[in-house]
Design a protein around this motif. Structure first.
Motif, mmCIF file in Angstrom:
data_model
loop_
_atom_site.group_PDB
_atom_site.id
_atom_site.type_symbol
_atom_site.label_atom_id
_atom_site.label_comp_id
_atom_site.label_asym_id
_atom_site.label_seq_id
_atom_site.Cartn_x
_atom_site.Cartn_y
_atom_site.Cartn_z
ATOM 1 N N ILE A 1 -43.231 7.626 -24.047
ATOM 2 C CA ILE A 1 -42.163 7.014 -24.840
ATOM 3 C C ILE A 1 -40.948 6.897 -23.928
ATOM 4 O O ILE A 1 -40.456 7.903 -23.397
ATOM 5 C CB ILE A 1 -41.807 7.845 -26.081
ATOM 6 N N GLN B 1 -43.208 12.577 -29.888
ATOM 7 C CA GLN B 1 -42.343 11.832 -30.802
ATOM 8 C C GLN B 1 -41.174 12.690 -31.259
ATOM 9 O O GLN B 1 -40.063 12.196 -31.424
ATOM 10 C CB GLN B 1 -43.150 11.356 -32.014
ATOM 11 N N GLN C 1 -38.353 11.150 -26.071
ATOM 12 C CA GLN C 1 -38.763 10.434 -24.878
ATOM 13 C C GLN C 1 -39.483 11.384 -23.940
ATOM 14 O O GLN C 1 -39.262 12.607 -23.971
ATOM 15 C CB GLN C 1 -37.571 9.805 -24.154
ATOM 16 N N PRO D 1 -42.990 3.240 -27.283
ATOM 17 C CA PRO D 1 -44.202 4.006 -26.993
ATOM 18 C C PRO D 1 -45.310 3.126 -26.412
ATOM 19 O O PRO D 1 -45.392 1.932 -26.703
ATOM 20 C CB PRO D 1 -44.600 4.548 -28.371
#
Length: 644
Positions: free
Chosen positions: A234, A292, A296, A239
């Motif tokens: 991500i 998540q 990131q 993503p």
């Protein structure tokens, strides 16, 4: 004698004969009419109203058009139940039936190493023997089991094209199943490799007939993938997968569902062999959720090794929490490695190791933060389970080999100090141990201070922010909120509050009951309780609602007068909307006219101990440090009841 003497006798005889014939004719007509009417009624009753019944002397003639022969015979039998069946004359017609449509002809051709099997239904005038001979020739096998049935109908259109394609395909595919019909063909087969699969498909496409649809599914064996790898990222672009593999169709679907949930619009994942664990998909899904939560970064699975890298700027406390929970949730066959990317300035400012133990109002205890090694982790978990119960401890600690010396011993001391609280938190950093929360032990602060002084050593800094809550004191044995409600309802069950008909005023008996309720509630503290009044169904609905509301308020006023200080009451009328018995009987109506108490704050509304370290106002209490300084006690007083 003269002829004149016989004339009177002859006249009488002829007259009798005429009368007899007339009577017989009349009787025949009566029998004919009666029989006809009886048969008509019988047929109408049986649903054969399409039959026309006519009498012909003693005979009954049936005419009309029957939908089929079976119904025609049934109508004839129904008439024979009324009159002698020999008298029933059947001249009914039958609707001309349409020609029976031809069946759907089809052949299932199965081929494997043992040979070929044919199952299905084919036309009688089709060259069945020639088809079987061609199969043997094209496939190179002499073993063909012909289990087909046949029917005497014309050969359907496109049947020749379908059987020709089936013959050519079965000769090409050594492991296959082909379903042939005049309206379409379905083919499934196995190839030994991707290259063979591509060759099969190319040849099959060339042989496709133009006259009917064909569905082709040629599968190749799954490749062996090593190492078995998933890499999920991500970043500022969103993503994505750099690599994704799954071993089964179910795992494939699960990983793709997790990817779509994460925001990947069109994820792609390869199915292959080589997974290190049957829980591969579950482990990948768990890691994706963890990333998540961080926001990131990247997580990479390479067989049993998992690498989680958080992006620069990620909170160190959030990173510790996520890593600890991921370590706890991953299957045992996976090993987690983690790293937090930070600039030197941020690392110096934010990368402060912490150990946190939290005890919730529900009795659950969570351990998170850093611990120096697996041995210390196991010891901390064992100590917590001994103090709080083995089933109430959740561990999400992260192993960090670079922690200061004595970290594990200080963590143990923090857990022991937390055990003195009913709910709260113990937060430990490199230079401070902080204990905050609520307790029912008046001497808890002193005991915690002595414990930390002994365990941490002289001069070690710590702070204590603990509030004594009277209702938590086990010595006082104060009732729980639910027990308080049960006590109030028990008094009503023993001495029901009864109002005079149409009245909202408390009578002498009701006042005696309120005295007893106030007595059993005197030890209750910080409770919100509803006084609910209910009526039977006699009278208008609106009138019953208003009456029950006024009666609930009368009970509220009575309890407020008795100064039940620890309970906040709310009055509510329900009218006839919640009966507990049948309103059609006097006993039922009596049961429905009632007062009930209900707990309103069923869940504890105390501030979470996890937030206590961030909100100084959440738990105002005495703050005691190692030098003995104290803050002010915070006291909250519940207001007496309010009326809705």
């Amino acid at each position: 004698m003269r002829i004149a003497n016989f004339l009177p006798v002859l006249a009488i005889f002829l007259a009798g004969l005429v009368m007899s014939l007339a009577g017989a004719a009349i009787g025949a007509r009566v029998i004919e009419s009666t029989s006809t009417k009886a048969v008509e009624n019988q047929l109408i009753m049986r649903g054969y109203d399409w039959v026309d019944v006519q009498g012909d002397g003693l005979q009954i003639v049936l005419t009309g058009t029957a939908p089929d022969e079976q119904t025609q015979l049934a109508a004839q039998r129904a008439a024979g139940h009324v009159v002698d069946p020999a008298r029933v004359i059947n001249v009914m017609n039958v609707v001309q039936q349409e020609a029976i449509p031809a069946p759907r002809f089809s052949i299932e051709i199965l081929r494997n190493d043992s040979g070929i099997s044919l199952i299905g239904l084919v036309p009688s005038n089709w060259d069945r023997e020639g088809f079987v001979a061609d199969l043997k020739k094209s496939s190179g096998t002499g073993s063909v089991a012909d289990l087909m049935e046949q029917a005497d109908y014309p050969v359907p259109e496109n049947w020749g094209d379908a059987t020709k394609f089936g013959r050519e395909a079965i000769g090409l595919l050594p492991r296959s199943k082909i379903s042939i019909a005049a309206d379409g063909i379905t083919l499934t087969a196995l190839a030994d490799s991707k290259e063979q699969k591509a060759a099969f498909e190319k040849k099959l496409i060339k042989a496709l007939p133009d006259t009917l649809p064909v569905a082709i599914d040629v599968a190749a064996p799954r490749p062996v993938i090593t190492p078995f790898t998933v890499r999920f990222l991500i970043d500022e672009n969103g993503p994505r997968f750099d690599a994704c593999v799954a071993e089964t169709s179910a795992d494939h679907a699960r990983i793709l569902a997790a990817a779509k949930s994460a925001g990947i619009e069109d994820p792609n994942c390869t199915i292959g062999l080589g997974s290190p664990s049957s829980q591969w998909a579950a482990a990948v899904e768990t890691g994706m959720r963890a990333l998540q939560e961080l926001g990131q970064g990247s997580i990479t699975y390479s067989d049993g090794d998992v690498s989680l890298i958080a992006a620069e700027g990620t909170s160190s406390s959030m990173f510790d929490k996520v890593v600890g929970e991921l370590e706890a949730d991953l299957p045992t066959t996976f090993t987690l490695h983690s790293a937090l990317l930070q600039s030197e300035a941020v690392a110096e400012e934010d990368d402060r190791p912490e150990f946190i133990a939290i005890r919730s109002p529900e009795g659950q205890t969570q351990l998170r933060g850093r611990i120096p090694d697996e041995r210390s982790q196991a010891a901390a978990e064992a100590l917590a389970k001994a103090a709080f119960g083995s089933h109430s401890v959740y561990s999400a600690m992260r192993v960090d080999n670079d922690l200061p010396e004595g970290w594990a011993l200080r963590a143990m001391a923090a857990i022991e100090a937390l055990a003195e609280l009913n709910r709260g938190s113990a937060t430990m950093t490199e230079d401070l141990v902080s204990i905050r929360g609520e307790t029912g032990n008046e001497n808890a602060k002193a005991e915690i201070a002595g414990l930390l002084s002994e365990k941490l050593g002289d001069g070690a800094p710590f702070e204590i922010d603990v509030t004594y809550v009277r209702k938590l004191d086990p010595i006082l044995n104060l009732p729980t909120p639910q027990e308080c409600v049960e006590r109030a309802n028990a008094q009503i069950a023993a001495n029901k509050i009864v109002f005079d008909p149409g009245s909202i005023e408390l009578n002498a008996a009701a006042n005696d009951t309120l005295d007893k309720i106030a007595e059993v509630l005197k030890d209750c503290e910080d409770i919100e309780m509803e006084i609910g009044a209910h009526s039977d169904s006699q009278g208008g609905e609106v009138m019953n609602l208003n009456l029950s509301t006024q009666r609930a308020n009368s009970v509220l006023d009575g309890l407020l007068m008795r100064r039940v200080a620890g309970v906040s009451f709310t009055a509510k009328g329900y009218g006839e909307s919640q009966p507990i018995a049948d309103n059609s009987t006097e006993e039922g109506r009596e049961a429905n006219r009632r007062i009930e108490f209900k707990l309103l704050n069923a869940e504890d509304t105390q501030t979470s101990a996890a937030d206590a370290s961030d909100d100084e106002d959440a738990q105002a209490g005495d703050t005691e440090t190692e030098d003995g300084s104290q803050g002010e006690n915070a006291t909250s007083v519940a207001e007496d009841g309010e009326t809705e």
